[in-house]
Motif scaffolding. Structure first.
Motif, PDB file in Angstrom:
ATOM      1  N   GLU A  73      52.095  -0.679 -22.408  1.00 15.00           N
ATOM      2  CA  GLU A  73      51.215  -2.020 -22.173  1.00 15.00           C
ATOM      3  C   GLU A  73      51.911  -1.913 -21.386  1.00 15.00           C
ATOM      4  OE1 GLU A  73      51.330  -6.784 -23.947  1.00 15.00           O
ATOM      5  OE2 GLU A  73      50.181  -4.895 -24.915  1.00 15.00           O
ATOM      6  N   SER A  74      52.126  -3.088 -20.287  1.00 13.37           N
ATOM      7  CA  SER A  74      52.411  -3.640 -19.363  1.00 13.37           C
ATOM      8  C   SER A  74      51.816  -5.015 -18.760  1.00 13.37           C
ATOM      9  CB  SER A  74      52.676  -2.649 -17.833  1.00 13.37           C
ATOM     10  OG  SER A  74      50.973  -2.309 -17.120  1.00 13.37           O
ATOM     11  N   HIS A  75      53.265  -5.171 -17.548  1.00 17.91           N
ATOM     12  CA  HIS A  75      52.300  -6.807 -17.234  1.00 17.91           C
ATOM     13  C   HIS A  75      52.376  -6.655 -16.048  1.00 17.91           C
ATOM     14  CE1 HIS A  75      53.016  -7.927 -21.609  1.00 17.91           C
ATOM     15  NE2 HIS A  75      52.115  -8.788 -21.044  1.00 17.91           N
ATOM     16  N   VAL A  76      52.161  -7.202 -14.977  1.00 17.84           N
ATOM     17  CA  VAL A  76      52.145  -7.114 -13.888  1.00 17.84           C
ATOM     18  C   VAL A  76      51.648  -8.461 -13.109  1.00 17.84           C
ATOM     19  CG1 VAL A  76      51.057  -6.166 -11.923  1.00 17.84           C
ATOM     20  CG2 VAL A  76      50.948  -4.671 -14.081  1.00 17.84           C
ATOM     21  N   GLN A  77      52.954  -8.613 -12.138  1.00 15.85           N
ATOM     22  CA  GLN A  77      52.705 -10.026 -11.549  1.00 15.85           C
ATOM     23  C   GLN A  77      51.544  -9.181 -10.278  1.00 15.85           C
ATOM     24  OE1 GLN A  77      54.158 -13.257 -12.352  1.00 15.85           O
ATOM     25  NE2 GLN A  77      52.735 -13.470 -10.709  1.00 15.85           N
ATOM     26  N   VAL A  78      50.754 -10.120 -10.060  1.00 17.29           N
ATOM     27  CA  VAL A  78      49.331 -10.591  -8.997  1.00 17.29           C
ATOM     28  C   VAL A  78      49.825 -11.601  -8.477  1.00 17.29           C
ATOM     29  CG1 VAL A  78      48.218  -8.472 -10.109  1.00 17.29           C
ATOM     30  CG2 VAL A  78      47.636 -10.695 -10.573  1.00 17.29           C
TER      31      VAL A  78
ATOM     32  N   MET B  60      50.969 -14.630 -11.176  1.00 17.86           N
ATOM     33  CA  MET B  60      49.720 -14.834 -12.929  1.00 17.86           C
ATOM     34  C   MET B  60      50.133 -13.967 -13.200  1.00 17.86           C
ATOM     35  SD  MET B  60      45.416 -15.018 -13.826  1.00 17.86           S
ATOM     36  CE  MET B  60      45.109 -13.892 -11.762  1.00 17.86           C
ATOM     37  N   VAL B  61      50.450 -13.350 -14.415  1.00 17.30           N
ATOM     38  CA  VAL B  61      50.567 -12.492 -14.874  1.00 17.30           C
ATOM     39  C   VAL B  61      49.744 -12.086 -15.728  1.00 17.30           C
ATOM     40  CG1 VAL B  61      52.114 -10.802 -15.979  1.00 17.30           C
ATOM     41  CG2 VAL B  61      53.277 -12.505 -14.800  1.00 17.30           C
ATOM     42  N   VAL B  62      48.839 -10.765 -15.489  1.00 18.82           N
ATOM     43  CA  VAL B  62      48.022  -9.439 -15.716  1.00 18.82           C
ATOM     44  C   VAL B  62      48.348  -8.674 -17.163  1.00 18.82           C
ATOM     45  CG1 VAL B  62      46.125 -10.366 -14.367  1.00 18.82           C
ATOM     46  CG2 VAL B  62      47.286  -8.175 -14.087  1.00 18.82           C
ATOM     47  N   LYS B  63      47.551  -7.978 -18.048  1.00 17.22           N
ATOM     48  CA  LYS B  63      48.128  -7.418 -18.824  1.00 17.22           C
ATOM     49  C   LYS B  63      47.405  -5.975 -18.597  1.00 17.22           C
ATOM     50  CE  LYS B  63      48.280  -7.951 -22.974  1.00 17.22           C
ATOM     51  NZ  LYS B  63      47.584  -8.316 -24.431  1.00 17.22           N
ATOM     52  N   ARG B  64      48.402  -4.809 -18.378  1.00 18.29           N
ATOM     53  CA  ARG B  64      47.998  -3.617 -17.884  1.00 18.29           C
ATOM     54  C   ARG B  64      47.881  -2.379 -18.974  1.00 18.29           C
ATOM     55  NH1 ARG B  64      46.651  -3.538 -12.211  1.00 18.29           N
ATOM     56  NH2 ARG B  64      45.813  -5.747 -12.302  1.00 18.29           N
TER      57      ARG B  64
END
Length: 107
Positions: free
Chosen positions: A78-83, A1-5
Motif C-alpha cells: 500500500e502506498s499513498h500518492v500525492q496528486v 490530495m493524497v490517494v491510496k494505491r
C-alpha cells in the motif's frame, strides 16, 4: 490530495529458487503433474512478470508445488500518492500540457 494505491509483489521467482528450481522450465513438469499444462513462454511470463490475471487453479497448484500459501506468493503493498487537484477535464491537450501543442502553437 493524497490517494491510496495498491500494488503487489509477486514472489514466485524467489520462492522457486529457494526450492532449487533455478530454471523457469523446472516448473513445467511440476505444473503438468497437477494437470496444469502451460507453454514454456507462459511459464516464463508467470515467473518473470506480475500476473494481471491468474486462475485460482494455477494459484492453488503453485502453492501446492512450493508448499506455501497464497500470502507467501503475493505481498500486497500500500502506498499513498500525492496528486494535484485540477479543474475540469480539458481533454487530451489539457492533460499533455505543452506536449499536446504543435511547435507553432507553443510560440
Amino acid at each position: 490530495m493524497v490517494v491510496k494505491r495498491m500494488g503487489i509483489v509477486w514472489n514466485l521467482r524467489r520462492l522457486r529458487t529457494e526450492r532449487d528450481m533455478f530454471q523457469t522450465t523446472d516448473l513445467i513438469p511440476a505444473l503438468a503433474e497437477h494437470g496444469v499444462h502451460l507453454s514454456r513462454e507462459q511459464v516464463y511470463r508467470l515467473v518473470a512478470q506480475v500476473p494481471q490475471r491468474l486462475s485460482m487453479d494455477v494459484l492453488a497448484v503453485l502453492c501446492s508445488i512450493l508448499h506455501v500459501t497464497p500470502a507467501s506468493l503475493i505481498t500486497v503493498i500500500e502506498s499513498h500518492v500525492q496528486v494535484s487537484k485540477r479543474g475540469p477535464d480539458r481533454g487530451v491537450a489539457g492533460r499533455l500540457g505543452s506536449w499536446g501543442r504543435s511547435r507553432a502553437d507553443a510560440h
